[in-house]
Design an enzyme around this catalytic site. Structure first.
Site, PDB file in Angstrom:
ATOM      1  N   TYR A 135       0.833  -1.207   0.000  1.00  0.00           N
ATOM      2  CA  TYR A 135       0.000   0.000   0.000  1.00  0.00           C
ATOM      3  C   TYR A 135       0.873   1.266   0.000  1.00  0.00           C
ATOM      4  O   TYR A 135       0.618   2.212  -0.759  1.00  0.00           O
ATOM      5  CB  TYR A 135      -0.924  -0.031   1.222  1.00  0.00           C
ATOM      6  CG  TYR A 135      -1.696   1.244   1.438  1.00  0.00           C
ATOM      7  CD1 TYR A 135      -2.843   1.524   0.703  1.00  0.00           C
ATOM      8  CD2 TYR A 135      -1.270   2.189   2.381  1.00  0.00           C
ATOM      9  CE1 TYR A 135      -3.547   2.699   0.893  1.00  0.00           C
ATOM     10  CE2 TYR A 135      -1.967   3.364   2.578  1.00  0.00           C
ATOM     11  CZ  TYR A 135      -3.106   3.615   1.839  1.00  0.00           C
ATOM     12  OH  TYR A 135      -3.797   4.791   2.019  1.00  0.00           O
ATOM     13  N   TYR A 181     -13.231  12.005   0.252  1.00  0.00           N
ATOM     14  CA  TYR A 181     -13.473  11.771   1.677  1.00  0.00           C
ATOM     15  C   TYR A 181     -14.717  12.524   2.136  1.00  0.00           C
ATOM     16  O   TYR A 181     -15.717  12.549   1.411  1.00  0.00           O
ATOM     17  CB  TYR A 181     -12.225  12.148   2.502  1.00  0.00           C
ATOM     18  CG  TYR A 181     -10.982  11.505   1.956  1.00  0.00           C
ATOM     19  CD1 TYR A 181     -10.893  10.124   1.878  1.00  0.00           C
ATOM     20  CD2 TYR A 181      -9.916  12.260   1.510  1.00  0.00           C
ATOM     21  CE1 TYR A 181      -9.754   9.514   1.369  1.00  0.00           C
ATOM     22  CE2 TYR A 181      -8.768  11.655   1.001  1.00  0.00           C
ATOM     23  CZ  TYR A 181      -8.707  10.291   0.935  1.00  0.00           C
ATOM     24  OH  TYR A 181      -7.605   9.696   0.422  1.00  0.00           O
ATOM     25  N   VAL A 227      -3.285  13.122  -0.711  1.00  0.00           N
ATOM     26  CA  VAL A 227      -2.671  14.096   0.201  1.00  0.00           C
ATOM     27  C   VAL A 227      -1.384  14.708  -0.342  1.00  0.00           C
ATOM     28  O   VAL A 227      -0.872  15.663   0.230  1.00  0.00           O
ATOM     29  CB  VAL A 227      -2.376  13.553   1.623  1.00  0.00           C
ATOM     30  CG1 VAL A 227      -3.616  13.350   2.427  1.00  0.00           C
ATOM     31  CG2 VAL A 227      -1.522  12.327   1.591  1.00  0.00           C
TER      32      VAL A 227
HETATM   33  N1  GLU Z   1      -0.765   7.329   1.750  1.00  0.00           N
HETATM   34  C1  GLU Z   1      -1.748   8.151   2.391  1.00  0.00           C
HETATM   35  C2  GLU Z   1      -2.219   7.495   3.667  1.00  0.00           C
HETATM   36  O1  GLU Z   1      -2.455   6.328   3.655  1.00  0.00           O
HETATM   37  C3  GLU Z   1      -2.882   8.369   1.446  1.00  0.00           C
HETATM   38  C4  GLU Z   1      -3.927   9.301   1.969  1.00  0.00           C
HETATM   39  C5  GLU Z   1      -4.397  10.285   0.908  1.00  0.00           C
HETATM   40  O2  GLU Z   1      -3.719  10.503  -0.099  1.00  0.00           O
HETATM   41  O3  GLU Z   1      -5.467  10.871   1.085  1.00  0.00           O
HETATM   42  O4  GLU Z   1      -2.348   8.088   4.681  1.00  0.00           O
END
Ligand code: GLU
Length: 314
Positions: free
Chosen positions: A188, A236, A254
């Site tokens: 991931y 989100y 993010v």
């Molecule tokens: N790699 C980030 C995390 O798992 C992704 C979150 C995002 O991009 O919103 O926290």
């Protein structure tokens, strides 16, 4: 289109409130928020860019769109036994609903759901093989062999990702993880550490557009469904606001990137690292609002002849 993108980049440069860069992933914390790029890849083969459209950035959660396409290719609709299709109304890394809903995450675009997606395309392979397959998918979509993962970003997130570790172990406690939890998390973190620039991301996004002459990487039905999930869950707890302001499916990360799809027309990639209160690119969201206003593009209706349909602020 070129004039429009130039105007949008100028408006972004003039905006003094750039939002706040994500700091919870140390490798992303030092990025200069004063950057903005945008690219549009149209269904008829056009490509338009403005601003820092050649600067690579960490696509982070935008990767969840490619990961979902890959997981659906592996197991088809069976994935919906392990993850839902409803907006969560909570932040990207929230654990709250997992307890109430017996370890079935609300959707594949919040972190808990994305961990299930990663576990699905990892199943039966090594992390190296699975990530190789993901990269091949993204490179084929973008028609660009130069797309890579940033090892330092992946390592940085793995070392500090306590929330994601909690989510993954919580999923495992509900028997909703098939592979070794550390391997899922490592995969991931690498998936999120894919780097692209706006031009590459817009080109990669064409697989969700319906682009004549391009090999179909997913079926029409799957494309529609992925777009539907991007519209309802791609931002989100800011998904409703993005749908209201922009009216097109999008997925944010993010790292400050957003991939937006105008079905049948174009894929748009916008990037600016400063985030708004929902964790989505602040200038990127505002740029897309202006873009939608000026083009009149929306999945909710066609513009009146020759112009935009409404004021962005209405
Ligand atoms: N790699 C980030 C995390 O798992 C992704 C979150 C995002 O991009 O919103 O926290």
């Amino acid at each position: 289109m070129q004039d429009l993108l130039t105007d949008i980049a100028a408006a972004a440069a003039a905006n003094s409130d750039k939002g706040k860069v994500a700091t919870y992933i140390p490798e992303l914390a030092g990025i200069d928020p004063d950057q903005f790029g945008i690219a549009v890849a149209t269904a008829d083969g056009g490509l338009f860019t403005a601003g820092a459209a050649e600067t690579p950035f960490s696509i982070q959660s935008v990767s969840k769109v490619f990961a979902l396409a890959l997981a659906l290719g592996r197991v088809g609709d069976q994935i919906w036994r392990r993850v839902g299709r409803e907006p969560s109304g909570l932040s990207f890394d929230s654990i709250l609903l997992l307890e109430r809903e017996n370890g079935i995450p609300r959707n594949p675009f919040i972190n808990a759901g994305a961990l299930v997606t990663t576990d699905t395309y990892l199943s039966g392979s090594s992390p190296r093989e699975a990530l190789g397959e993901l990269l091949r998918f993204i490179r084929a979509a973008a028609d660009d062999e130069g797309i890579h993962m940033n090892e330092q970003v992946a390592t940085s997130e793995f070392a500090t990702g306590h929330r994601n570790f909690s989510l993954a172990h919580y999923l495992a406690s509900h028997d909703n993880m098939r592979s070794d939890v550390d391997k899922v998390l490592g995969t991931y973190c690498h998936q999120c550490a894919v780097e692209m620039n706006c031009r590459q991301l817009a080109l990669a996004g064409r697989f969700l557009v319906d682009t004549p002459g391009m090999p179909a990487l997913v079926s029409i039905e799957r494309r529609r469904r992925i777009n539907a999930l991007m519209m309802t869950c791609g931002h989100y707890d800011g998904s409703g606001d993005f749908a209201f302001r922009v009216g097109m499916p999008g997925k944010s990360g993010v790292g400050g990137g957003i991939l937006v799809i105008s079905p049948g027309r174009a894929a748009i990639a916008v990037w600016s690292p400063g985030l708004n209160r929902y964790g989505n690119s602040k200038l990127g969201t505002e740029a897309m609002e202006l873009f939608a206003h000026r083009t009149g593009w929306s999945v909710f209706g066609v513009p009146h002849a020759g112009g935009a349909i409404c004021h962005a602020s209405s």
